[in-house]
Design a protein around this motif. Structure first.
Motif, mmCIF file in Angstrom:
data_model
loop_
_atom_site.group_PDB
_atom_site.id
_atom_site.type_symbol
_atom_site.label_atom_id
_atom_site.label_comp_id
_atom_site.label_asym_id
_atom_site.label_seq_id
_atom_site.Cartn_x
_atom_site.Cartn_y
_atom_site.Cartn_z
ATOM 1 N N UNK A 206 7.787 4.872 -4.570
ATOM 2 C CA UNK A 206 6.815 5.547 -3.720
ATOM 3 C C UNK A 206 7.486 6.014 -2.439
ATOM 4 N N UNK A 207 6.874 6.996 -1.805
ATOM 5 C CA UNK A 207 7.287 7.399 -0.459
ATOM 6 C C UNK A 207 6.341 6.748 0.542
ATOM 7 N N UNK A 208 6.900 6.238 1.632
ATOM 8 C CA UNK A 208 6.100 5.705 2.726
ATOM 9 C C UNK A 208 6.088 6.718 3.866
ATOM 10 N N UNK A 209 4.895 7.068 4.330
ATOM 11 C CA UNK A 209 4.732 7.990 5.450
ATOM 12 C C UNK A 209 3.532 7.544 6.275
ATOM 13 N N UNK A 210 3.353 8.142 7.462
ATOM 14 C CA UNK A 210 2.175 7.777 8.244
ATOM 15 C C UNK A 210 0.958 8.587 7.818
ATOM 16 N N UNK B 114 1.213 -2.055 7.524
ATOM 17 C CA UNK B 114 0.856 -1.383 8.771
ATOM 18 C C UNK B 114 -0.243 -0.391 8.412
ATOM 19 N N UNK B 115 -1.393 -0.520 9.057
ATOM 20 C CA UNK B 115 -2.540 0.317 8.722
ATOM 21 C C UNK B 115 -2.279 1.793 8.996
ATOM 22 N N UNK B 116 -1.233 2.089 9.755
ATOM 23 C CA UNK B 116 -0.906 3.484 10.069
ATOM 24 C C UNK B 116 -0.101 4.150 8.955
ATOM 25 N N UNK B 117 0.285 3.373 7.944
ATOM 26 C CA UNK B 117 1.145 3.903 6.886
ATOM 27 C C UNK B 117 0.416 3.976 5.551
ATOM 28 N N UNK B 118 0.860 4.919 4.719
ATOM 29 C CA UNK B 118 0.368 5.024 3.347
ATOM 30 C C UNK B 118 1.570 5.186 2.419
ATOM 31 N N UNK C 34 2.461 15.460 7.506
ATOM 32 C CA UNK C 34 2.134 16.707 6.805
ATOM 33 C C UNK C 34 1.969 16.540 5.292
ATOM 34 N N UNK C 35 2.551 15.495 4.713
ATOM 35 C CA UNK C 35 2.446 15.266 3.267
ATOM 36 C C UNK C 35 1.357 14.269 2.896
ATOM 37 N N UNK D 186 8.845 3.312 13.488
ATOM 38 C CA UNK D 186 9.451 4.644 13.402
ATOM 39 C C UNK D 186 8.622 5.537 12.483
ATOM 40 N N UNK D 187 8.235 5.011 11.326
ATOM 41 C CA UNK D 187 7.451 5.800 10.382
ATOM 42 C C UNK D 187 6.084 6.167 10.957
ATOM 43 N N UNK D 188 5.456 5.211 11.642
ATOM 44 C CA UNK D 188 4.102 5.420 12.148
ATOM 45 C C UNK D 188 4.034 6.430 13.282
#
Length: 307
Positions: A175-179, A260-264, A183-184, A240-242
Motif C-alpha cells: 500500500x501507499x501511505x499518504x495524508x 496516525x489519524x491524519x494518514x490513509x 492530491x492522491x 513528515x507524511x501528515x
C-alpha cells in the motif's frame, strides 16, 4: 576463581569489614579470610588492606571490583530470571520488530491480558538487521520482519547463518501511505508511477545491502524516486507524511489509535511483489506461553477487516 569467591569479595567490600561480611554470609571469619587469600594467591594480587578505618581496597582491588561488579549483577539477573520462570505466577515476553504499529498494538494487548502478579516484558522497534541480531543474541524471544520474493533468498541465508527460523504471518499487497489531504487521497487504488512525482520517505539504512533490509514494501522502481527523505523512527515518518505531500509504502495496516489519524493507506495496483510479514525465532527452542499468545494476537489484528 569461583562465583562464590566473587560474591564473598563483593560482600566484604559492601560491609567494609570481614567480620560483618562473615556474619551476613553465615561463615566463620577464618573461613572467609582463607577463601579470599586463596583467590589473591591465584590471581597474584592483593585485594584488601587493613587500615585504621577497617578493610580498604588496594589499587588492584579497586580494579578487580570494577571487573566483577557487572558479572555479579548479571549472575543475580540470571538467577532471578530462572527462579521467576519456574513460577506459575510469572510471565516473560521480549519482542523485537521493524517499525510496524500493528506489532505495538499486539504488545499492548498482550500486556492488558496479563493476570500474573509479576512479569518482565520488553518491546524494541528497530531496523531489520538489529531485529535479527536481537533474536540471535537471545535478547528478544521473537522478531517481526517482512520478506518479499526479491529478498527471500537473502533472508533465508541470513537466518540460517544465525540459526534462526521464520514463520509467515500474512502475505499483503503493498500500500501507499499518504495524508488525508494529499492530491492522491481520493484514489481507490494507486499505480507506482503515480507516486513518482512526490518525495519518498524511507527509514535510514546503515549498510550496503539496504534493499534486502528494507522496511518499506520493496518495489523495483524505487530507485526512480528523485526525492527521498530518510527518517529514523515511526513518529518522524508519520509527521513528515501528515504535513507534506510525501509518500511511502508498506503493509497498509494502521490500527486505530496506533497509527496516525491524519494518514490513509491505498493499495498499489501494479506492485509485482507481495509483502510477506513473518516472525522469527531461534531454531529448536519452544516459545513461552506469553510469546505464543503474542503471535495469536498479532494474527487477529492482521486479519481484522477494519484495522
Amino acid at each position: 576463581m569461583t562465583f562464590l569467591q566473587l560474591n564473598y569479595i563483593m560482600e566484604i567490600y559492601n560491609c567494609g569489614s570481614i567480620n560483618k561480611a562473615a556474619q551476613k554470609l553465615f561463615l566463620s571469619q577464618s573461613s572467609l579470610s582463607s577463601s579470599i587469600r586463596e583467590l589473591e594467591q591465584e590471581l597474584g594480587i592483593k585485594i584488601f588492606k587493613r587500615s585504621n578505618r577497617g578493610i580498604e581496597l588496594t589499587d588492584d582491588g579497586k580494579e578487580f571490583i570494577a571487573h566483577i561488579r557487572p558479572i555479579i549483577e548479571q549472575q543475580k539477573m540470571v538467577e532471578s530470571y530462572y527462579a521467576d520462570r519456574n513460577n506459575d505466577d510469572f510471565a516473560s515476553l521480549n519482542v523485537a520488530s521493524q517499525r510496524y504499529p500493528f506489532c505495538a498494538k499486539a504488545f499492548v494487548l498482550a500486556i492488558k491480558e496479563q493476570t500474573v502478579s509479576k512479569y518482565n516484558f520488553s518491546y524494541m522497534e528497530a531496523e531489520m538487521d538489529r531485529v535479527i541480531e536481537s533474536v540471535s543474541e537471545r535478547k528478544s524471544e521473537i522478531g517481526v520482519v517482512f520478506v518479499s520474493d526479491m529478498t527471500e533468498k537473502f533472508m533465508n541465508r541470513v537466518l540460517a547463518s544465525n540459526d534462526l527460523e521464520m514463520h509467515e504471518l500474512m502475505s499483503i499487497k503493498p500500500h501507499a501511505f499518504i495524508n488525508v489531504d494529499h492530491p492522491l487521497a481520493d484514489r481507490k487504488s494507486i499505480k507506482i508511477k503515480d507516486l513518482m512525482d512526490y518525495p519518498y520517505v524511507a527509514f535510514t539504512k546503515k549498510n550496503n545491502e539496504s534493499f534486502n533490509y528494507s522496511e518499506e514494501a520493496v518495489i523495483p522502481e524505487m530507485d526512480k524516486f528523485k526525492k527521498i527523505i530518510y527518517v529514523n523512527d515511526r513518529a518522524s515518518c508519520y509527521n513528515v507524511l501528515a504535513n507534506t505531500d510525501c509518500v511511502t509504502t508498506g503493509s497498509g495496516i494502521l490500527p486505530k489509535g496506533y497509527g496516525d489519524e491524519r494518514l490513509i493507506s491505498i493499495p498499489i495496483d501494479d506492485a509485482m511483489d507481495m509483502m510477506r510479514l513473518v516472525w522469527i525465532k531461534i531454531k529448536d527452542i519452544n516459545l513461552t506461553p506469553a510469546a505464543e499468545r503474542y503471535i495469536e494476537i498479532l494474527k487477529q489484528i492482521m486479519n481484522e477487516k477494519n484495522i
